[in-house]
Design an enzyme around this catalytic site. Sequence first.
Site, PDB file in Angstrom:
ATOM      1  CE  LYS A  16       3.662   8.022  43.153  1.00 15.23           C
ATOM      2  NZ  LYS A  16       2.560   8.373  44.024  1.00 15.23           N
ATOM      3  CD1 TRP A  44      -2.162  11.611  44.250  1.00  7.57           C
ATOM      4  CD2 TRP A  44      -3.217   9.674  44.600  1.00  7.57           C
ATOM      5  NE1 TRP A  44      -1.740  10.718  43.292  1.00  7.57           N
ATOM      6  CE2 TRP A  44      -2.363   9.528  43.478  1.00  7.57           C
ATOM      7  CE3 TRP A  44      -3.986   8.588  45.002  1.00  7.57           C
ATOM      8  CZ2 TRP A  44      -2.263   8.328  42.765  1.00  7.57           C
ATOM      9  CZ3 TRP A  44      -3.887   7.392  44.292  1.00  7.57           C
ATOM     10  CH2 TRP A  44      -3.038   7.272  43.189  1.00  7.57           C
ATOM     11  CG  ASP A  72      -0.598  10.739  50.690  1.00  7.95           C
ATOM     12  OD1 ASP A  72       0.585  10.357  50.540  1.00  7.95           O
ATOM     13  OD2 ASP A  72      -1.504  10.482  49.864  1.00  7.95           O
TER      14      ASP A  72
HETATM   15  C1  LIG Z   1       1.101   7.806  44.212  1.00 11.60           C
HETATM   16  C2  LIG Z   1       0.346   8.400  45.345  1.00 11.60           C
HETATM   17  C3  LIG Z   1      -0.546   7.642  46.126  1.00 11.60           C
HETATM   18  C4  LIG Z   1      -0.898   6.201  45.824  1.00 11.60           C
HETATM   19  O1  LIG Z   1       0.167   5.394  45.982  1.00 11.60           O
HETATM   20  P1  LIG Z   1       0.051   3.810  45.693  1.00 11.60           P
HETATM   21  O2  LIG Z   1       1.312   3.335  46.314  1.00 11.60           O
HETATM   22  O3  LIG Z   1      -0.025   3.637  44.225  1.00 11.60           O
HETATM   23  O4  LIG Z   1      -1.149   3.316  46.398  1.00 11.60           O
HETATM   24  C5  LIG Z   1      -1.159   8.251  47.189  1.00 11.60           C
HETATM   25  N1  LIG Z   1      -0.935   9.535  47.487  1.00 11.60           N
HETATM   26  C6  LIG Z   1      -0.090  10.306  46.760  1.00 11.60           C
HETATM   27  C7  LIG Z   1       0.132  11.716  47.138  1.00 11.60           C
HETATM   28  C8  LIG Z   1       0.568   9.756  45.667  1.00 11.60           C
HETATM   29  O5  LIG Z   1       1.407  10.505  44.937  1.00 11.60           O
END
Ligand SMILES: *Cc1c(COP(=O)(O)O)cnc(C)c1O
Length: 357
Positions: free
Chosen positions: A194, A100, A170
């Site tokens: 998540k 990511w 993030d």
């Molecule tokens: C799942 C995830 C993303 C991407 O998320 P989307 O909503 O599918 O764009 C980005 N960063 C991390 C750390 C993630 O776990």
Amino acid sequence: MQQVYNFAAGPAVLPQPVLQQVKDEFLSYHNSGMSITEISHRSSLFQDIIDDAEKTLRDLMQIPDDYAVLFVQGGGSQQFTEVPLNLGTDNVAYIDTGNWSKKAIAEAQKFPSLKVTTLASSEATHNTTIPSVPPVSANYDYVHITTNNTIEGTTYFDLPNVGENVLVGDMSSNILAQRYNVQDFGLIYAGAQKNIAPAGLTIVIVRRDLIGKKKGLPAMLDYGLQSAKGSLYNTPPVFNIYMAGLVFHWLEDCGGVDEMEKVNRAKAKILYDYLDQSKLFSAPVKPAFRSLTNVPFVTGNAAMDQKFITAATEANLLNLKGHRLVGGMRASLYNAMPITGVTKLVHFMAEFEQGEK
Ligand SMILES: *Cc1c(COP(=O)(O)O)cnc(C)c1O
């Protein structure tokens, strides 16, 4: 209904009491005669929902008033673009801790006006660690980290020292799962699917002095505009914001983030302790960096991994297949995963291991 445990990385398990409440009030929200999915985002009914969701999140994360809380769309991935678009002027920096992070870096590199520096990378350890960062003296517009690496299973328990630079996190896969001090960050973002709500909502928490300065940004990607409009510039994901608010209240009922972190540490310990003594399974991540929310593990044999995943699925332990980039297995233990899910999993793994002797 059969009891299953869903270890998916995202979209992921949501709290049962919240799902029950959604079901109970789905046809008529607060006796309005209308479903939550039918009400106007300009109605006072919805204004109360979004105000309450924001207030509850502020309480849970102790978000100071000089930070804006935005409810937007586009997922974590759109933030890979919005962060450099809104905060980047010439020099931006990233710490690469896996897939990511790399995607975030790749999006920043699409801005011809930005010089993108990778300050440190965990690649040499196959992303099983969080790299230490040399002293950061230069003046970057921000330094971006991925607080929890959903695919590789590593986490920042101590934030890097980035000096006077603005830290951007993030937090998609561990927001509200462990305590971070919001004031250590200039900006935090997280896709909701998540640990918060169904897919389609993204939370952005940003220091107000960092936004609204750049002119002429695309409206939908402009933090300043989204903040000025109270996340209601256009139609927001009404249902997701409603569910996020319910999950925030559920988390409060559970005792808040500190209490949830204790439970998450206990859950993760049960699984890591088992993995560390197992002769069949092992956890690749170095102990100091092991994620509380995403636990990868392997047997070292792809056919055996598949045999385990198939057997676990039959035992109602679902979605344990690892990400295609790393293979093996992964158990995601977000807030809504009860401790019994983890004890059932470990019990099942021990039985499986016994059978393979
Ligand atoms: C799942 C995830 C993303 C991407 O998320 P989307 O909503 O599918 O764009 C980005 N960063 C991390 C750390 C993630 O776990």
